[in-house]
Design a protein around this motif. Structure first.
Motif, PDB file in Angstrom:
ATOM      1  N   TYR A  84      22.024   6.890  17.116  1.00 45.21           N
ATOM      2  CA  TYR A  84      21.830   6.326  18.528  1.00 45.21           C
ATOM      3  C   TYR A  84      21.773   7.750  18.801  1.00 45.21           C
ATOM      4  O   TYR A  84      20.662   8.433  19.679  1.00 45.21           O
ATOM      5  N   LEU A  85      21.748   8.761  17.812  1.00 47.57           N
ATOM      6  CA  LEU A  85      21.518  10.362  18.235  1.00 47.57           C
ATOM      7  C   LEU A  85      19.262   9.846  18.596  1.00 47.57           C
ATOM      8  O   LEU A  85      18.904  10.574  19.017  1.00 47.57           O
ATOM      9  N   ALA A  86      18.973   9.140  17.016  1.00 48.00           N
ATOM     10  CA  ALA A  86      17.567   8.953  16.987  1.00 48.00           C
ATOM     11  C   ALA A  86      17.523   7.765  18.175  1.00 48.00           C
ATOM     12  O   ALA A  86      16.003   7.902  19.157  1.00 48.00           O
ATOM     13  N   ILE A  87      17.725   6.937  18.915  1.00 49.92           N
ATOM     14  CA  ILE A  87      17.381   6.081  20.060  1.00 49.92           C
ATOM     15  C   ILE A  87      17.446   6.734  20.906  1.00 49.92           C
ATOM     16  O   ILE A  87      16.671   6.879  21.840  1.00 49.92           O
TER      17      ILE A  87
ATOM     18  N   GLY B 277      17.730  13.943  25.270  1.00 46.90           N
ATOM     19  CA  GLY B 277      17.888  12.464  24.360  1.00 46.90           C
ATOM     20  C   GLY B 277      18.732  12.263  23.234  1.00 46.90           C
ATOM     21  O   GLY B 277      19.890  11.687  22.631  1.00 46.90           O
ATOM     22  N   LEU B 278      19.580  13.928  22.597  1.00 48.63           N
ATOM     23  CA  LEU B 278      19.968  14.705  21.662  1.00 48.63           C
ATOM     24  C   LEU B 278      21.364  14.754  22.405  1.00 48.63           C
ATOM     25  O   LEU B 278      22.634  13.397  22.356  1.00 48.63           O
ATOM     26  N   LEU B 279      21.795  14.951  23.574  1.00 46.99           N
ATOM     27  CA  LEU B 279      22.757  14.440  24.143  1.00 46.99           C
ATOM     28  C   LEU B 279      23.048  13.107  24.638  1.00 46.99           C
ATOM     29  O   LEU B 279      24.752  12.976  25.044  1.00 46.99           O
ATOM     30  N   ALA B 280      22.205  12.483  25.134  1.00 48.64           N
ATOM     31  CA  ALA B 280      22.115  10.606  25.813  1.00 48.64           C
ATOM     32  C   ALA B 280      23.246  10.863  24.556  1.00 48.64           C
ATOM     33  O   ALA B 280      23.878   9.713  24.665  1.00 48.64           O
ATOM     34  N   GLY B 281      22.011   9.843  23.428  1.00 47.01           N
ATOM     35  CA  GLY B 281      22.635   9.951  21.873  1.00 47.01           C
ATOM     36  C   GLY B 281      24.258  10.579  21.674  1.00 47.01           C
ATOM     37  O   GLY B 281      24.932   9.269  21.205  1.00 47.01           O
ATOM     38  N   TRP B 282      24.414  11.374  21.692  1.00 42.70           N
ATOM     39  CA  TRP B 282      26.052  11.877  21.580  1.00 42.70           C
ATOM     40  C   TRP B 282      26.704  11.472  22.548  1.00 42.70           C
ATOM     41  O   TRP B 282      27.745  11.235  21.881  1.00 42.70           O
TER      42      TRP B 282
ATOM     43  N   ALA C 297      13.536  11.700  31.853  1.00 41.32           N
ATOM     44  CA  ALA C 297      14.058  10.959  30.711  1.00 41.32           C
ATOM     45  C   ALA C 297      15.933  10.692  30.525  1.00 41.32           C
ATOM     46  O   ALA C 297      15.767  10.214  29.285  1.00 41.32           O
ATOM     47  N   LEU C 298      16.640  10.711  30.841  1.00 37.44           N
ATOM     48  CA  LEU C 298      17.957  11.601  30.817  1.00 37.44           C
ATOM     49  C   LEU C 298      18.481   9.567  31.241  1.00 37.44           C
ATOM     50  O   LEU C 298      19.199   8.764  30.250  1.00 37.44           O
TER      51      LEU C 298
END
Length: 90
Positions: A39-42, A20-25, A74-75
């Motif tokens: 974006y990181l939180a989402i 999730g952190l990678l996707a938000g970044w 999840a990604l």
């Protein structure tokens, strides 16, 4: 639902958060570096919720696919939630 929780475990939970952190970044980079924290939180929220939504909808195959299948879903879920978040933030 128990099958998903057993398949995830502690290591899986950490991997979901990292996905999730990678996707938000990446979403923040696409947005020009704005709203990084949001974006990181989402992304984390989307990555953590998606496996459970899939399990509720009858995705027992997801748990049978193992941790890799759960992280892949999840990604995808994080990406969908991030698109919705981008529409709201921008």
């Amino acid at each position: 639902m128990e099958d998903v929780l057993q398949a995830i475990g502690v290591i899986g939970f950490i991997l979901l958060v990292l996905a999730g952190l990678l996707a938000g970044w990446i979403a923040s980079l696409v947005a020009g570096g704005r709203h990084l924290g949001a974006y990181l939180a989402i992304g984390v929220l989307g990555a953590l919720i998606t496996p459970f939504i899939i399990a509720i909808l009858g995705g027992a195959v997801l748990a049978a696919g193992g941790l890799l299948a759960i992280i892949a879903m999840a990604l995808v879920g994080a990406a969908v939630v991030l698109v919705i978040g981008k529409l709201i933030l921008d």
